[in-house]
Design an enzyme around this catalytic site. Structure first.
Site, mmCIF file in Angstrom:
data_model
loop_
_atom_site.group_PDB
_atom_site.id
_atom_site.type_symbol
_atom_site.label_atom_id
_atom_site.label_comp_id
_atom_site.label_asym_id
_atom_site.label_seq_id
_atom_site.Cartn_x
_atom_site.Cartn_y
_atom_site.Cartn_z
ATOM 1 N N GLU A 37 -3.513 3.125 -7.348
ATOM 2 C CA GLU A 37 -3.947 4.229 -6.475
ATOM 3 C C GLU A 37 -2.963 5.397 -6.563
ATOM 4 O OE1 GLU A 37 -6.499 2.555 -2.835
ATOM 5 O OE2 GLU A 37 -4.426 2.941 -2.330
ATOM 6 N N HIS A 44 0.862 -1.187 0.000
ATOM 7 C CA HIS A 44 0.000 0.000 0.000
ATOM 8 C C HIS A 44 0.897 1.235 0.000
ATOM 9 C CE1 HIS A 44 -2.856 3.038 1.357
ATOM 10 N NE2 HIS A 44 -3.776 2.245 0.838
#
Ligand code: G3P
Length: 225
Positions: free
Chosen positions: A143, A95
């Site tokens: 992202e 992430h």
């Protein structure tokens, strides 16, 4: 072992509204919405909440992190075996808030697979998504970091990043499911992401900061139609 797509993946991060007992409550709301709408939802909880949440809900629960650590003399680390035994169905890797070197991502994907865990690897750019696609994760989420936690969704601000990532990843390995995330708040954001080729979305604050999470999740699920 796979997951139904399209899917809404809700990352609880370390939001206070999604920690410990509140993580259980939010996960139950997610489960109820998934059942009522007959849609696929995954919750990604803090590792310390894996056991309690996975005992309470039937929807897939993912860990937010695992380490490349051997069993035994690895104090303070979290192994894929541990998260699997605590009820995880999969693991979020790399992430933007928990970056991992490419060579470690490769090891973690393999460890997860050996343990029967799904891997969901994040990428910040389409170029990075392409490199990660060669490592064959089950899911890959694009992202753009600057949009994370904001109010403008990736599907509105950077639609080309989604379509380009889908194209590049599919070229490398069409079995990798591409998701997208950052700033997703509404059913329109979700449906636009799907139109651009994503198999679902990864989101956090749209749910964890919502005044009425149940209403919000039900609305987001409409975008998966
Ligand atoms: O993991 C999901 C994430 O980074 C996006 O966060 O708050 O923009 O939905 P958010």
């Amino acid at each position: 072992m796979g997951l139904d797509t399209p899917v809404l993946v809700i990352n609880f991060k370390t939001y206070e509204t999604a920690t410990a007992k509140k993580a259980e409550e939010l996960a139950k709301i997610c489960e109820k919405a998934a059942k009522q709408n007959n849609k696929s939802i995954v919750v990604v909880v803090q590792n310390t909440d894996l056991y309690r949440v996975s005992k309470k809900v039937g929807i897939p629960v993912f860990a937010q992190h695992v380490d490349d650590a051997k069993l035994g003399k690895s104090t303070g680390k979290t192994t894929s075996l541990a998260v699997k035994e605590d009820g995880a169905r999969g693991v979020l890797i790399n992430h933007s808030e928990d970056r991992t070197p490419l060579k470690t991502i490769r090891v973690l994907i393999d460890k997860c697979r050996a343990e029967g865990l799904l891997s969901l690897v994040c990428a910040r750019t389409s170029g990075e998504a392409k490199k990660i696609a060669y490592l064959k994760p089950d899911f890959l989420a694009i992202e753009p970091p600057e949009l994370i936690g904001g109010d403008v969704s990736v599907s509105t601000a950077k639609p080309e990043v989604i379509s380009k990532s889908v194209k590049l990843v599919n070229k490398v390995n069409s079995e990798v499911n591409v998701l997208c995330g950052a700033g997703v708040k509404t059913s329109e954001d979700v449906s636009k992401a799907l139109e651009l080729g994503a198999k679902g979305v990864l989101l956090a604050s749209g749910v964890t900061k919502a005044v009425n999470p149940e209403e919000t999740i039900n609305d987001l699920l409409k975008g998966l139609n």
